[in-house]
Write an enzyme that holds these catalytic residues in place. Structure first.
Site, PDB file in Angstrom:
ATOM      1  N   SER A  21      27.578  28.306  48.038  1.00  0.00           N
ATOM      2  CA  SER A  21      29.018  28.551  48.159  1.00  0.00           C
ATOM      3  C   SER A  21      29.669  28.677  46.779  1.00  0.00           C
ATOM      4  CB  SER A  21      29.652  27.379  48.915  1.00  0.00           C
ATOM      5  OG  SER A  21      31.034  27.578  49.040  1.00  0.00           O
ATOM      6  N   GLY A  72      39.397  25.218  42.085  1.00  0.00           N
ATOM      7  CA  GLY A  72      40.434  24.616  42.935  1.00  0.00           C
ATOM      8  C   GLY A  72      40.509  25.218  44.324  1.00  0.00           C
ATOM      9  N   ASN A 127      32.402  20.659  52.852  1.00  0.00           N
ATOM     10  CA  ASN A 127      32.615  20.391  51.430  1.00  0.00           C
ATOM     11  C   ASN A 127      33.454  19.118  51.305  1.00  0.00           C
ATOM     12  OD1 ASN A 127      33.127  20.299  48.746  1.00  0.00           O
ATOM     13  ND2 ASN A 127      33.847  22.419  48.545  1.00  0.00           N
ATOM     14  N   CYS A 130      34.406  18.414  46.551  1.00  0.00           N
ATOM     15  CA  CYS A 130      34.974  19.270  45.503  1.00  0.00           C
ATOM     16  C   CYS A 130      35.691  18.401  44.471  1.00  0.00           C
ATOM     17  CB  CYS A 130      35.944  20.289  46.087  1.00  0.00           C
ATOM     18  SG  CYS A 130      36.725  21.271  44.781  1.00  0.00           S
ATOM     19  N   GLY A 243      21.276  22.904  42.365  1.00  0.00           N
ATOM     20  CA  GLY A 243      21.555  22.329  41.042  1.00  0.00           C
ATOM     21  C   GLY A 243      20.610  22.904  40.011  1.00  0.00           C
TER      22      GLY A 243
HETATM   23  C1  SIN Z   1      36.187  24.910  43.380  1.00  0.00           C
HETATM   24  O1  SIN Z   1      36.673  25.813  44.077  1.00  0.00           O
HETATM   25  O2  SIN Z   1      36.885  24.177  42.673  1.00  0.00           O
HETATM   26  C2  SIN Z   1      34.722  24.696  43.349  1.00  0.00           C
HETATM   27  C3  SIN Z   1      34.204  24.272  44.665  1.00  0.00           C
HETATM   28  C4  SIN Z   1      33.628  22.912  44.677  1.00  0.00           C
HETATM   29  O3  SIN Z   1      33.313  22.341  43.630  1.00  0.00           O
HETATM   30  O4  SIN Z   1      33.441  22.367  45.765  1.00  0.00           O
END
Ligand code: SIN
Length: 304
Positions: A21, A72, A127, A130, A243
């Site tokens: 993702s 974000g 998720n 984040c 990772g």
């Molecule tokens: C983000 O959009 O900040 C990254 C996604 C994540 O770290 O889950």
């Protein structure tokens, strides 16, 4: 011919190589680089209930051995995803795993319920990790919240569930156990490690959000250690590792450590065809271990 298929409880994949993702968009921009049916699956960018503009720029910075991001969760929201992106994704001939983030438990459940009405989805990745949005990481560093969200989503939707965990914890096993207790089919290990970059001449942080999440080769040993620990201590819970994977050797290390599948993330930014190349190379690496299937080598690390 090697048998590349893997089963992660209710989720069956043609092979263990997925794209992560946030590193593959909604796939359209990757069309030129690889045949999608070759992949084990695609995990598109995280979606939230409402559209989000994301964090203040700069939102990415390259470091010595990894990428820092503070995007974000910039996205168009659930309904635009369902109308505009999902029909295309579901036409690609590979498993599609929707990745969602709620701002609280109820929002996770509402989104999961809506996605459950699309049975062509292979799974939902939660998720809960984040590091770049208010509250985002709070779910995945707390075993009680992790279990409660996973349990609620499992009740709200019939799709297989993968909880994407954070490496920003002292005890990853406790969080994985909580995900398993809530009914997760698998966990993704891991999201990004919190980090920072500074422009000392300006005495300012480089990222607009000050801190961000580190991905890429820098975090591979950390994630490998976590995969090893969870595989040993929560053996009933399949693992999807992500990772710093950039070569077939990296893939094989994670499989031997105990992952049933892997996601290619940061490497997609400089080699968008990599995941397809790794699928082609997997059979030969299995042969080097005398194995005919991926499942034969998962978690076969010898400690003595
Ligand atoms: C983000 O959009 O900040 C990254 C996604 C994540 O770290 O889950």
């Amino acid at each position: 011919m090697s048998n590349l298929s893997v089963e992660l409880n209710r989720l069956r994949l043609a092979n263990p190589i997925l794209v992560a993702s946030g590193t593959f968009g909604y796939a359209r921009e990757m069309e030129a680089f690889l045949p999608f049916p070759q992949l084990g699956g695609i995990v598109p960018k995280t979606i939230t209930q409402a559209p989000r503009r994301g964090n203040k720029p700069p939102r990415t910075v390259e470091t010595a051995s990894g990428l820092l991001n503070s995007i974000g969760l910039d996205n168009d929201g659930l309904e635009v995803f369902l109308a505009k992106h999902l029909p295309y994704l579901l036409s690609l001939g590979t498993a599609v795993i929707a990745n969602i983030a709620g701002h609280d438990r109820e929002e996770f459940l509402r989104m999961a319920e809506r996605l459950g009405t699309f049975p062509a989805l292979a799974a939902i990745e939660l998720n809960i990790s984040c590091p770049n949005v208010a509250g985002g990481i709070d779910f995945g560093v707390d075993p009680v919240k992790t279990e409660s969200i996973v349990r609620g989503v499992r009740a709200a939707c019939g799709l297989p569930i993968i909880a994407k965990l954070s490496p920003n914890v002292t005890d990853i096993v406790a969080i994985a156990q909580a995900a398993a207790a809530g009914g997760a089919d698998a966990v993704t290990l891991t999201n990004t490690l919190q980090g920072m970059a500074i422009d000392w001449r300006r005495r300012r942080p480089i990222l607009g959000n000050v801190v961000g999440g580190l991905s890429g080769p820098a975090i591979k040993p950390v994630v490998l250690r976590m995969v090893h620990q969870v595989a040993r201590r929560v053996p009933q819970l399949p693992i999807v590792a992500v990772g710093g994977i950039a070569s077939i050797d990296d893939v094989m290390e994670f499989l031997v450590a105990g992952a049933s599948a892997v996601q290619i993330g940061t490497a997609n930014f400089y080699n968008p065809g990599l995941a397809g190349q790794l699928v082609e190379q997997l059979g030969e690496s299995l042969r080097q271990l005398g194995a005919q299937s991926v499942t034969e080598i998962v978690g076969t690390l010898q400690l003595a």
